[in-house]
Design a protein around this motif. Structure first.
Motif, PDB file in Angstrom:
ATOM      1  N   TYR A 144      -6.523  -9.977  -4.396  1.00  0.00           N
ATOM      2  CA  TYR A 144      -6.600  -8.575  -3.968  1.00  0.00           C
ATOM      3  C   TYR A 144      -8.012  -8.034  -4.161  1.00  0.00           C
ATOM      4  O   TYR A 144      -8.540  -7.324  -3.302  1.00  0.00           O
ATOM      5  N   GLN A 155     -10.555  -6.674  -1.235  1.00  0.00           N
ATOM      6  CA  GLN A 155     -11.186  -5.354  -1.269  1.00  0.00           C
ATOM      7  C   GLN A 155     -12.700  -5.460  -1.130  1.00  0.00           C
ATOM      8  O   GLN A 155     -13.320  -4.716  -0.356  1.00  0.00           O
ATOM      9  N   PHE A 201       1.040   0.244  -2.356  1.00  0.00           N
ATOM     10  CA  PHE A 201      -0.086  -0.635  -2.639  1.00  0.00           C
ATOM     11  C   PHE A 201      -0.058  -1.073  -4.096  1.00  0.00           C
ATOM     12  O   PHE A 201       0.356  -0.326  -4.986  1.00  0.00           O
ATOM     13  N   THR A 230      -5.426  -0.743  -7.599  1.00  0.00           N
ATOM     14  CA  THR A 230      -6.797  -1.137  -7.291  1.00  0.00           C
ATOM     15  C   THR A 230      -7.742  -0.474  -8.285  1.00  0.00           C
ATOM     16  O   THR A 230      -7.326   0.280  -9.162  1.00  0.00           O
ATOM     17  N   ASP A 272      -7.993   4.476  -7.129  1.00  0.00           N
ATOM     18  CA  ASP A 272      -6.862   4.973  -6.344  1.00  0.00           C
ATOM     19  C   ASP A 272      -6.929   6.490  -6.275  1.00  0.00           C
ATOM     20  O   ASP A 272      -7.396   7.151  -7.211  1.00  0.00           O
ATOM     21  N   ILE A 312      -9.112   1.180   1.419  1.00  0.00           N
ATOM     22  CA  ILE A 312      -8.439   1.144   2.716  1.00  0.00           C
ATOM     23  C   ILE A 312      -9.219   1.918   3.769  1.00  0.00           C
ATOM     24  O   ILE A 312      -9.133   1.639   4.964  1.00  0.00           O
ATOM     25  N   SER A 344      -2.232 -10.040   3.148  1.00  0.00           N
ATOM     26  CA  SER A 344      -2.021  -8.968   2.175  1.00  0.00           C
ATOM     27  C   SER A 344      -0.557  -8.842   1.784  1.00  0.00           C
ATOM     28  O   SER A 344      -0.228  -8.648   0.609  1.00  0.00           O
ATOM     29  N   HIS A 357      -0.403  -7.634  -1.881  1.00  0.00           N
ATOM     30  CA  HIS A 357      -1.409  -6.583  -1.992  1.00  0.00           C
ATOM     31  C   HIS A 357      -0.777  -5.230  -1.710  1.00  0.00           C
ATOM     32  O   HIS A 357      -1.221  -4.217  -2.228  1.00  0.00           O
ATOM     33  N   TRP A 358       0.199  -5.234  -0.856  1.00  0.00           N
ATOM     34  CA  TRP A 358       1.055  -4.072  -0.666  1.00  0.00           C
ATOM     35  C   TRP A 358       2.434  -4.544  -0.228  1.00  0.00           C
ATOM     36  O   TRP A 358       2.615  -5.682   0.200  1.00  0.00           O
TER      37      TRP A 358
END
Length: 305
Positions: free
Chosen positions: A37, A41, A91, A94, A97, A107, A152, A157-158
């Motif tokens: 992840y 990113q 999600f 991270t 956020d 994102i 993802s 990742h989500w």
């Protein structure tokens, strides 16, 4: 991770507001827990920044395209996660956020990363028909987005909850309707990004030459806003009429929408857009290819209007 619509007292909100607005975590800890992840990113953020550097180097309208794509991403993600019906995607944590740990900041870099590359690639095709150009941009964004979503979702990742009927039918874990939505919104973004400037500024014929800054800013904001509203209306119209009313599976609907431009595209370009068989004012179709290319293209390789 609380829902955006969790009821809080005023005192609780004042106490939690800084962390609710922006929450920062230890990147080393997240790297140990979910390394793929973090890599994803960094890849998207660095890619978007490289696209920004290229846009600033090329100048013209390219920086405004990058800005408009960021605004488009903010509107799309914001409208999804601030909606009471947006509880279908979650999600993983991270580094940064936003808004109750619901929207990861990375994102917003995905959209300029995908949009910019699609626009640049299509600009090199030198398509004579503008409708073909808008369709090609939408299809390229889907080609970029699909493997990204596949990886993802596979690596968590989500997570897309299956409580939403439109997300049930999937291809390699990616909902068919999600691919259709991004194709349509990108198509409308391309349409408005070019045509809004044409409607507002008639002083230049080069589609990628920058106009007045005020005009370009209005076009960037307008394209991002209208692409979401008009694109959502087109998406709902197609999905509701074909799937809800006629009962056609989502996979068939999306496949039909994606295949139809390849069938009718050449015919549409030939009938509605025509071909540049002669140079203007000469009536001679036997001109030198060098002269023809020089007339058909601008300094950055774009077809003139």
């Amino acid at each position: 991770m609380d829902s955006l619509w969790t009821v809080r007292t005023r005192e609780q909100f004042r106490q939690d507001f800084p962390q609710w607005l922006i929450n920062v975590r230890n990147p080393v800890e997240l790297l140990m827990l979910q390394p793929s992840y973090i890599i994803s990113q960094v890849f998207c953020i660095v890619g978007a920044l490289l696209c920004l550097g290229h846009a600033l180097y090329r100048r013209g309208r390219w920086p405004f395209l990058w800005l408009g794509s960021v605004l488009s991403g903010m509107l799309i993600e914001g409208s999804l996660y601030f909606s009471p019906y947006g509880e279908t995607i979650w999600f993983s944590p991270t580094v940064i956020d936003l808004f109750g740990q619901r929207i990861p900041i990375f994102i917003f870099f995905v959209y300029p990363f995908f949009y910019y590359q699609a626009f640049w690639a299509v600009s090199k095709l030198r398509l004579k028909c503008r409708w073909s150009e808008h369709i090609a941009v939408g299809m390229l964004v889907v080609l970029f987005n699909m493997p990204f979503d596949m990886i993802s979702i596979k690596f968590l990742h989500w997570t897309l909850h299956e409580t939403e009927p439109m997300l049930n039918e999937r291809i390699y874990s990616v909902p068919w309707t999600l691919l259709l939505f991004f194709a349509i919104t990108t198509f409308t973004f391309s349409y408005f990004f070019h045509n809004l400037r044409t409607w507002m500024d008639h002083s230049t014929h080069n589609r990628w030459a920058s106009g007045p800054i005020r005009t370009e800013l209005v076009v960037s904001v307008g394209a991002a806003s209208l692409s979401l509203s008009v694109g959502s209306a087109l998406f709902l119209g197609i999905n509701y009429s074909l799937h809800t009313i006629l009962g056609i599976p989502h996979s068939i609907v999306v496949a039909g929408v994606f295949i139809s431009p390849n069938i009718y595209g050449p015919y549409t370009e030939r009938i509605h857009c025509g071909t540049l068989s002669t140079l203007p004012g000469t009536g001679d179709s036997s001109q030198s290819p060098t002269l023809r290319v020089a007339w058909e293209t601008s300094t950055d390789g774009q077809l003139l209007q």
